[in-house]
Design a protein around this motif. Structure first.
Motif, PDB file in Angstrom:
ATOM      1  N   SER A 117       5.283   6.831 -32.109  1.00  0.00           N
ATOM      2  CA  SER A 117       6.588   6.302 -31.711  1.00  0.00           C
ATOM      3  C   SER A 117       6.469   5.196 -30.672  1.00  0.00           C
ATOM      4  O   SER A 117       7.174   4.184 -30.733  1.00  0.00           O
ATOM      5  CB  SER A 117       7.458   7.439 -31.166  1.00  0.00           C
TER       6      SER A 117
ATOM      7  N   LEU B 264      11.604   2.399 -39.568  1.00  0.00           N
ATOM      8  CA  LEU B 264      12.095   1.524 -38.505  1.00  0.00           C
ATOM      9  C   LEU B 264      12.429   0.137 -39.041  1.00  0.00           C
ATOM     10  O   LEU B 264      13.468  -0.445 -38.704  1.00  0.00           O
ATOM     11  CB  LEU B 264      11.041   1.425 -37.395  1.00  0.00           C
TER      12      LEU B 264
ATOM     13  N   LEU C 256      17.417   4.262 -33.150  1.00  0.00           N
ATOM     14  CA  LEU C 256      16.971   5.593 -33.526  1.00  0.00           C
ATOM     15  C   LEU C 256      18.039   6.656 -33.290  1.00  0.00           C
ATOM     16  O   LEU C 256      17.955   7.762 -33.823  1.00  0.00           O
ATOM     17  CB  LEU C 256      15.681   5.957 -32.773  1.00  0.00           C
TER      18      LEU C 256
ATOM     19  N   THR D 107      11.625   8.609 -35.484  1.00  0.00           N
ATOM     20  CA  THR D 107      12.222   7.574 -36.327  1.00  0.00           C
ATOM     21  C   THR D 107      13.093   8.109 -37.456  1.00  0.00           C
ATOM     22  O   THR D 107      13.670   7.319 -38.185  1.00  0.00           O
ATOM     23  CB  THR D 107      11.118   6.678 -36.916  1.00  0.00           C
TER      24      THR D 107
END
Length: 529
Positions: A138, A479, A373, A290
Motif C-alpha cells: 500500500s 488503484l 481509497l 485498495t
C-alpha cells in the motif's frame, strides 16, 4: 491386400494414440466430459469457434455437483477445481505441492520471458517474488499514485479540449493508451501522451508486444503446447526481436542515466534499483487497502530467511515488461467492461457520480490517495466488474510433488496426483455460478456492500488468483482503474451511442476477454462543467 491391413492398423493405432489420454482421469476415478475427439476441447477456441471464457464456463459446468472434474487440453490431462474449499486447500494450505504455473515457453528459448515472475518456477520464483513484493504494498502504491493522478488529469484534458457535448470513442483503444502511459511512467520512467501522440514508439511497441490476434502467434502457441521441443528448434519466442531489443535498450539507458545523474522518480525502476543495492523490506499493510478484490501477500514470500537475489538489468527489464504486458491489456480490459456496465446501468452511474462529487468536495478539489481509497461505492462497482468480467478466464497450477485429494463424499475415492499434473482454477465459471452469485448475468454492485460482502466465499471470488502465487499487481490495477474513473466521472457521463453493442457479446477472435464489436461509448459533458 496387405496395404488394407496396414491402413487398418494405422487407423487403429491413430485412434488408440488420440483417445488413450482421454482415459487418464477415468482411471483415477474422476468424472470427466463425454468421450470426444481429443482435439475438440481446445481446437474450437484455436479456430475461433468459441471464446476462451466460454470454453472455461462449458468445462466448469460439464460435470455438475462435483468438487472437481477432468478435461483435456489437447493431450494434457487437466483437473478442474470447482469447490472453493478444495481451491483453498490446494492453492493455500498445501501450496508447497503446487508452487509452479505451466510455462509454454522453455526456459532457455526466450530469456526476456523466462526471467519474469509469471514464468519463474521453484526457488527462483520464491526469491524474485520476495524481492518484488515490497514494491507492491500500500505504501508503494501511494508512492506511485502521484504519477497515476497526473495521467488521469492528462486523459480528461484531452477530451475536454474537443469541446463537444458527446465524444464518441472506442474504449479499448482509448484505455490501452491510458494504461500505456501509466506503465511507461510508473515502470519505465518514460513520459508519454498516447492520446495526443498516437503513434509514439513506446505505445506502438507495447501494442506489438500484447497483440495475440494474429494467425502466426496462435500457431506459435499451438506448437509450444503440442511440441515444446519443436518450438525451441524453430526458435519461436514470446516477444519479437524488435520488441525485446527496444525495451532492453530502454531500460539499460534509463538505468545508466539515473546512476550517472542521480535521478530519483517514484517508479518501479527506482524500487528495483533500491532492491538491487540494499533490498526492500516488506512493511505491514496499512489498515486502509485498495479494495475488496485486493489479494494479500503471503507470509511465504515476505522476507524469507536466507534469501538474497542478484538483480541484473535483464531481470529489471523482464519484470518491467511483464508488468507492462499485464497492465496494457488486462487493466484496460477491466476499464472497458466497467465503462460498458456503467453506461448501460444509469442508476449505478448516478450513484457513482454522486460519490465522486462528494469526494471531490471533501478533498477540496484535489484528489488524494486516502480519499480515493475511501470511496466505498467505487470499490463495489470495480469488484462487481471483476466478478462478472474477470481479466483471466482461468489460471493453472502444476503439481510439483505427489499429492492426494482425499474423498469427502461417498461417490469419491482418493485422487492421486502425480508430479507435473495440471490443475485449473476456472475463474470465469466460478464467477458465473448461481450458487455463489444469484442471477450471475446481472450487474449488481450491491453484492459487495458492507452487509453482503461478508457472505461471499473468498475462494469463489478469485479475479487475481489465489494463494501465494496470486497476481502481485492487484493493488496497482485497482488503484489505476479507480483513479481514471474518478477523473472521467468528475467531468463526463459515460453513455451508450449508436455503435454500442447491447447486449455485449464476447469476441471469439481474441484469446483475452473483449467485446465482439469493440467498446463504443460516448463521453457526455456533465452540465456543471
Amino acid at each position: 491386400m496387405w496395404w488394407i491391413l496396414v491402413a487398418a492398423a494405422a487407423v487403429a493405432f491413430g485412434y488408440w494414440f488420440l483417445t488413450r489420454p482421454r482415459n487418464y482421469w477415468a482411471k483415477k476415478g474422476v468424472k470427466q466430459g463425454p468421450p470426444s475427439f481429443i482435439l475438440r476441447d481446445i481446437l474450437e477456441m484455436v479456430l475461433r469457434k468459441r471464446s476462451f471464457a466460454e470454453m472455461v464456463e462449458i468445462v466448469y459446468n460439464m460435470c455438475p455437483n462435483t468438487r472437481y472434474s477432468g478435461f483435456y487440453q489437447f493431450f494434457l490431462p487437466t483437473l478442474v477445481l470447482k469447490d472453493p474449499d478444495l481451491i483453498k486447500q490446494i492453492t493455500v494450505k498445501d501450496f508447497d505441492h503446487f508452487v509452479d504455473r505451466r510455462n509454454f515457453i522453455p526456459e532457455d528459448s526466450d530469456p526476456l520471458w523466462s526471467k519474469n515472475l509469471v514464468a519463474l518456477t521453484g526457488r527462483k520464483w520464491r526469491e524474485m517474488r520476495a524481492t518484488l513484493s515490497p514494491s507492491f504494498t500500500s505504501s508503494k502504491m501511494k508512492y506511485m499514485f502521484t504519477l497515476m493522478s497526473q495521467n488521469g488529469e492528462q486523459f480528461v484534458k484531452y477530451f475536454l479540449k474537443k469541446n463537444e457535448t458527446v465524444v464518441t470513442v472506442e474504449m479499448k483503444d482509448t484505455f490501452t493508451r491510458f494504461t500505456n502511459d501509466v506503465i511507461a511512467s510508473t515502470a519505465f520512467g518514460v513520459e508519454c501522451d498516447s492520446l495526443g501522440d498516437r503513434t509514439n514508439e513506446f505505445y506502438m511497441m507495447g501494442k506489438d508486444a500484447t497483440d495475440f490476434s494474429g494467425f502466426w502467434k496462435n500457431i506459435s502457441f499451438l506448437v509450444y503446447m503440442l511440441a515444446p521441443k519443436l518450438g525451441k528448434f524453430f526458435q519461436l519466442t514470446f516477444f519479437s526481436k524488435r520488441v525485446a531489443h527496444f525495451f532492453t535498450n530502454l531500460i539499460k539507458s534509463n538505468i545508466r542515466s539515473r546512476e550517472k545523474l542521480g535521478i530519483v522518480r517514484p517508479d518501479m525502476i527506482h524500487l528495483l534499483l533500491e532492491a538491487r543495492k540494499n533490498g526492500l523490506k516488506h512493511e505491514e499493510t496499512e489498515p486502509q487497502d485498495t479494495g475488496f478484490a485486493t489479494v494479500a501477500e503471503s507470509e511465504i514470500t515476505k522476507n524469507p530467511k536466507n534469501t538474497k537475489t542478484e538483480i541484473t538489468d535483464l531481470d529489471i527489464t523482464s519484470q518491467a515488461l511483464i508488468f507492462f504486458f499485464a497492465g496494457f491489456d488486462s487493466v484496460s480490459g477491466l476499464m472497458c467492461f466497467m465503462s460498458h456496465e456503467i453506461a448501460v446501468n444509469p442508476d449505478v452511474q448516478t450513484r457513482l457520480i454522486e460519490e465522486v462529487d462528494e469526494t471531490l468536495v471533501a478533498c477540496k478539489g484535489k484528489l488524494t490517495y486516502e480519499a480515493l481509497l475511501g470511496m466505498k461505492y467505487m470499490d463495489m462497482v470495480v469488484s462487481e466488474t471483476l466478478r462478472k468480467w474477470p481479466s483471466s478466464g482461468a489460471m493453472d497450477r502444476i503439481c510439483t510433488k505427489p499429492y492426494t485429494i482425499e474423498p469427502k463424499f461417498p461417490d469419491e475415492k482418493p485422487v492421486h496426483l502425480e508430479k507435473n499434473d495440471v490443475v485449473w482454477l476456472p475463474i470465469f465459471g466460478l464467477h458465473r455460478d448461481p450458487q455463489y452469485y444469484p442471477e450471475p448475468e446481472r450487474f449488481d454492485p450491491e453484492r459487495f456492500n458492507d452487509e453482503n460482502k461478508g457472505n461471499i466465499n473468498p475462494y469463489a471470488y478469485v479475479p487475481f488468483g489465489s494463494g501465494p502465487r496470486n497476481c502481485i499487481g492487484s493493488r496497482f490495477a485497482l488503484l489505476e482503474t479507480k483513479t481514471l474513473f474518478f477523473y472521467i466521472l468528475s467531468y463526463f457521463e459515460i453513455v451508450p451511442v449508436e455503435k454500442t453493442q447491447i447486449p455485449l457479446v464476447i469476441s471469439k477472435k481474441h484469446f483475452n476477454l473483449t467485446a465482439e464489436k469493440g467498446f463504443w461509448l460516448g463521453l457526455k459533458r456533465r452540465s456543471r462543467i
